[in-house]
Design a protein around this motif. Structure first.
Motif, short mmCIF file in Angstrom:
data_model
loop_
_atom_site.label_atom_id
_atom_site.label_comp_id
_atom_site.label_asym_id
_atom_site.label_seq_id
_atom_site.Cartn_x
_atom_site.Cartn_y
_atom_site.Cartn_z
N UNK A 102 47.41 41.62 33.58
CA UNK A 102 48.07 42.37 32.50
C UNK A 102 47.05 42.86 31.47
N UNK A 103 46.08 42.01 31.14
CA UNK A 103 45.07 42.39 30.14
C UNK A 103 44.24 43.57 30.65
N UNK A 104 43.88 43.55 31.94
CA UNK A 104 43.11 44.66 32.51
C UNK A 104 43.93 45.95 32.50
N UNK A 105 45.22 45.86 32.83
CA UNK A 105 46.07 47.05 32.81
C UNK A 105 46.19 47.61 31.39
N UNK A 106 46.36 46.73 30.40
CA UNK A 106 46.46 47.20 29.02
C UNK A 106 45.15 47.84 28.56
N UNK A 107 44.02 47.25 28.96
CA UNK A 107 42.71 47.82 28.62
C UNK A 107 42.55 49.21 29.24
N UNK A 108 42.97 49.36 30.51
CA UNK A 108 42.88 50.67 31.16
C UNK A 108 43.79 51.69 30.48
N UNK A 109 44.98 51.26 30.07
CA UNK A 109 45.89 52.18 29.40
C UNK A 109 45.30 52.70 28.09
N UNK A 110 44.51 51.87 27.41
CA UNK A 110 43.89 52.31 26.16
C UNK A 110 42.69 53.21 26.41
N UNK A 111 41.89 52.88 27.43
CA UNK A 111 40.61 53.54 27.61
C UNK A 111 40.68 54.79 28.47
N UNK A 112 41.64 54.88 29.40
CA UNK A 112 41.67 56.00 30.34
C UNK A 112 42.43 57.18 29.75
N UNK A 113 41.90 58.36 30.00
CA UNK A 113 42.57 59.60 29.58
C UNK A 113 43.51 60.01 30.70
N UNK A 114 44.73 59.48 30.67
CA UNK A 114 45.68 59.70 31.76
C UNK A 114 47.07 59.89 31.18
N UNK A 115 48.02 60.20 32.05
CA UNK A 115 49.39 60.45 31.62
C UNK A 115 50.08 59.14 31.27
N UNK A 116 51.16 59.26 30.50
CA UNK A 116 51.94 58.07 30.14
C UNK A 116 52.60 57.46 31.36
N UNK A 117 52.97 58.30 32.35
CA UNK A 117 53.57 57.78 33.57
C UNK A 117 52.57 56.90 34.32
N UNK A 118 51.31 57.33 34.45
CA UNK A 118 50.29 56.54 35.13
C UNK A 118 50.09 55.20 34.44
N UNK A 119 50.11 55.21 33.10
CA UNK A 119 49.91 53.96 32.36
C UNK A 119 51.08 53.01 32.56
N UNK A 120 52.33 53.56 32.59
CA UNK A 120 53.49 52.70 32.82
C UNK A 120 53.44 52.08 34.21
N UNK A 121 53.12 52.92 35.20
CA UNK A 121 53.05 52.39 36.57
C UNK A 121 51.93 51.36 36.70
N UNK A 122 50.83 51.55 35.97
CA UNK A 122 49.72 50.60 36.01
C UNK A 122 50.17 49.23 35.51
#
Length: 710
Positions: free
Chosen positions: A618-638
């Protein structure tokens, strides 16, 4: 003067600070130690003496001899105080006499103690002597306790044999008899209570030392033992010889079942003249028998040699015939190749003169391979209309275990089921690469889709999503098209899987990526209904119970791969089986039939996945959601993928689960976007365990597939 007393263990102390046990004196040794008498003094306050450190054997044996000394802390007003205490290290077990009227002689005593033993309550001391009916006293002996009885342990040392001097001086307590400290026994000799192997060694040595006139023609076993006993019966015997004689009689009766000799006794046995002569005769017979066997073997080998020579000649003849055939075949092959070359040259000459005719032929061939199958008539068998008879409904609670069992049965390890199931649970499209890709999806079909797994191979001629509708599909029990599969799935309540093969041989950006993007937009959200429904796709309405997967191929014909593919897909490494978290290996299991889950059971299982947590995944997914320039859908699925990985592989370590999340999504996404991986991995807040060489392998593949990877 030092006083020696005979006493009985009265009780044991329970308090940690007091004496460990207390002894009640019952008799006192006379000054000359020839008899026992009642104690002269009293033993206040409770007629006992203190035994501060009792022997471990005190709980088994009650009788002890000991010496006493006055206690300097004695207080007559305290009931628990004793005037006397046992002198340290003085207690020792007295010698107890046990009569064995059932034993006629010392040999019977040995047999009784060795085979039957005595009940523990019959002995008050561990030092024992035993008297048989003949009046002989054997011992002292110490027996071993086994299963509540006392047994004799055979020993190599000879055991003392005595006679009693006087019955009147024995001490008697509660049916037990104790010998005075000295001069009650007079030595009469010794007896041999050694193991049978040692006993026979001693006997054989005596036989070896006897004159030849005593034993002239004795044979082995019964004869040799019988001759020894007859010889001994003619002379006056000591108690030791008498006991050995009776024991030899017993062994003679047992000789038919064999007697075990010790290693040292064998040498003595071989030195006997009778045995030596028997061995010499046996040697001569063995030499004669060996010569006859060797002659027979040589005769048989000579016959085999003759047979083999005949076979070799036959094989040589056959080899010559085959060589002639090979020469003839080579000549025919050369003629065919020459003819083929001339026809190829003629064909190219025709193409040079009339190219339009050649292109027309190519178009005709392509049309033949890409023509859609005719639509099935209403009510006919197609796509998924026929569920395999052996498929069994699968409940939500069994989805995860059934999935693992199917992959174990197929020998595919524990990582592939986690990555596949987690991808579908989070809305990502699993895209597999490696030799085991199709095998893994087939195993998933057996465990979740009731074998309703349909494969469709893509090619470079497709240019839009609508071209997919006419593409043929194949499964284990039917051939259809994607359009028919969509219609059939809309009428079913069970999960169905469509796998696009060779996706990197097609124009991904214009053909497949639009469809996968719409698929993830729907399945990437938390489910709102337990019933299957349809949702819009570039090819039309798509049923929610029709899940999707893909397979990449390692081919030189690969077209440039899409960067957008990794916003809605996971990369699953199917090159080989990876070790389970606990080191489990694939075990052969009995297949339980093909299992199928309904869409309702699938949604119920998805609802059991805890979407929040504090694990490294979960921590890695949250870190990627903050750092990656991606869509909100990709972050939710992550984030949903992180929760699904934790749910499907609880036995794996947190670092391993975080590594799976990174390998499946973050690494492919960063490589496709041309972003450096090192910075992200260095700043990751949790532990991430990646497979050795994974990043280098994926970087090489992306470069091979036309991506500019930094």
């Amino acid at each position: 003067m030092i006083r020696t007393l005979l006493g009985i263990v009265e009780r044991f102390g329970l308090a940690k600070s007091g004496p460990g046990a207390r002894l009640r004196p019952i008799l006192e040794a006379s000054p000359d130690k020839l008899r026992w008498a009642p104690p002269e003094d009293e033993f206040p306050n409770s007629d006992v003496v203190s035994w501060w450190q009792p022997s471990p054997d005190a709980e088994l044996y009650k009788a002890w001899t000991f010496q006493v000394e006055r206690s300097w802390t004695y207080d007559p007003d305290i009931e628990d105080h004793d005037l006397y205490g046992v002198v340290k290290s003085s207690p020792s077990p007295p010698v107890e006499l046990i009569d064995l009227p059932m034993a006629a002689d010392p040999e019977d005593v040995r047999a009784l103690l060795l085979e039957q033993g005595l009940p523990l309550d019959r002995c008050a001391s561990k030092r024992l002597v035993f008297r048989d009916r003949s009046g002989y006293v054997v011992g002292p002996l110490e027996l071993s306790l086994r299963e509540g009885r006392l047994f004799l342990d055979e020993r190599e040392a000879l055991t003392p044999l005595s006679r009693a001097n006087c019955e009147a001086v024995l001490a008697v307590w509660a049916g037990h008899q104790f010998l005075p400290l000295e001069h009650w026994l007079s030595k009469a000799g010794e007896v041999d209570f050694s193991p049978t192997t040692v006993f026979l060694k001693r006997v054989l040595r005596e036989i070896r030392d006897m004159p030849p006139t005593v034993i002239d023609n004795a044979k082995l076993t019964e004869r040799i033992i019988g001759s020894y006993t007859i010889a001994l019966e003619k002379v006056s015997l000591t108690p030791l010889q008498t006991q050995r004689l009776k024991r030899l009689h017993k062994l003679s009766e047992q000789a038919e079942v064999g007697i075990t000799l010790g290693e040292e006794a064998v040498f003595d046995l071989l030195k006997l003249p009778t045995v030596s002569d028997a061995i010499s005769t046996a040697k001569e017979e063995a030499v004669r028998s060996a010569l006859e066997e060797r002659r027979a073997t040589l005769t048989e080998l000579d016959q085999q040699r003759t047979t083999l020579e005949d076979e070799i000649q036959t094989l040589r003849t056959e080899a010559a015939r085959l060589r002639d055939g090979i020469v003839s075949s080579r000549e025919e092959q050369s003629a065919v190749l020459a003819s083929f070359d001339s026809r190829v040259q003629e064909k190219f000459a025709q193409i040079g003169k009339d190219a339009s005719s050649f292109l027309a032929d190519v178009a005709l061939i392509r049309a033949a391979f890409t023509t859609a199958l005719p639509p099935t008539a209403p009510g006919s068998s197609s796509g998924i209309s026929g569920i395999p008879p052996q498929s069994v409904p699968l409940e939500a609670a069994r989805i995860m275990s059934a999935f693992r069992e199917a992959f174990d049965t197929a020998g595919l390890g524990c990582v592939l089921p986690t990555t596949l199931l987690s991808s579908w649970a989070s809305g990502f499209v699993p895209v597999l690469f490696g030799a085991m890709a199709r095998e893994a999806l087939t195993a998933a079909g057996d465990a979740l889709f009731g074998k309703n797994v349909h494969f469709s191979a893509l090619g470079p001629t497709l240019s839009s999503p609508t071209d997919l509708i006419r593409m043929p599909t194949t499964s284990a029990f039917t051939v259809s098209t994607i359009g028919d599969l969509v219609r059939e799935s809309s009428q079913s309540g069970d999960l169905v899987l469509l796998v696009f093969e060779n996706i990197n041989l097609s124009q991904l950006d214009s053909t497949l990526v639009p469809l996968l993007r719409s698929y993830s937009a729907f399945h990437g959200e938390l489910p709102t209904s337990h019933s299957p429904s349809t949702y819009p796709m570039p090819v039309g309405m798509w049923p929610s119970n029709l899940l999707v997967g893909g397979i990449l191929t390692d081919s030189p014909l690969s077209l440039p791969i899409s960067r957008e593919l990794w916003t809605c897909s996971t990369f699953i490494d199917a090159r080989g089986k990876r070790t389970c978290s606990k080191g489990r290996s694939a075990e052969a299991r009995t297949p339980k039939g093909h299992l199928r889950a309904s869409f309702e059971q699938w949604i119920e299982w998805l609802e059991t996945i805890e979407q929040t947590g504090t694990s490294d995944t979960h921590v890695t997914a949250a870190h990627a959601a903050r750092e990656l320039d991606s869509s909100s859908l990709f972050k939710r699925m992550l984030r949903r993928l992180a929760a699904a990985i934790d749910h499907t592989s609880p036995a794996a370590s947190e670092a391993t689960r975080a590594g799976l999340l990174t390998e499946m999504t973050i690494v492919p996404y960063l490589l496709s976007q041309g972003v450096q991986l090192d910075t992200f991995l260095e700043l990751a807040p949790g532990d991430i365990s990646l497979e050795d060489g994974f990043i280098e392998m994926l970087t090489g593949l992306f470069q091979k597939w036309g991506l500019d990877v930094r």
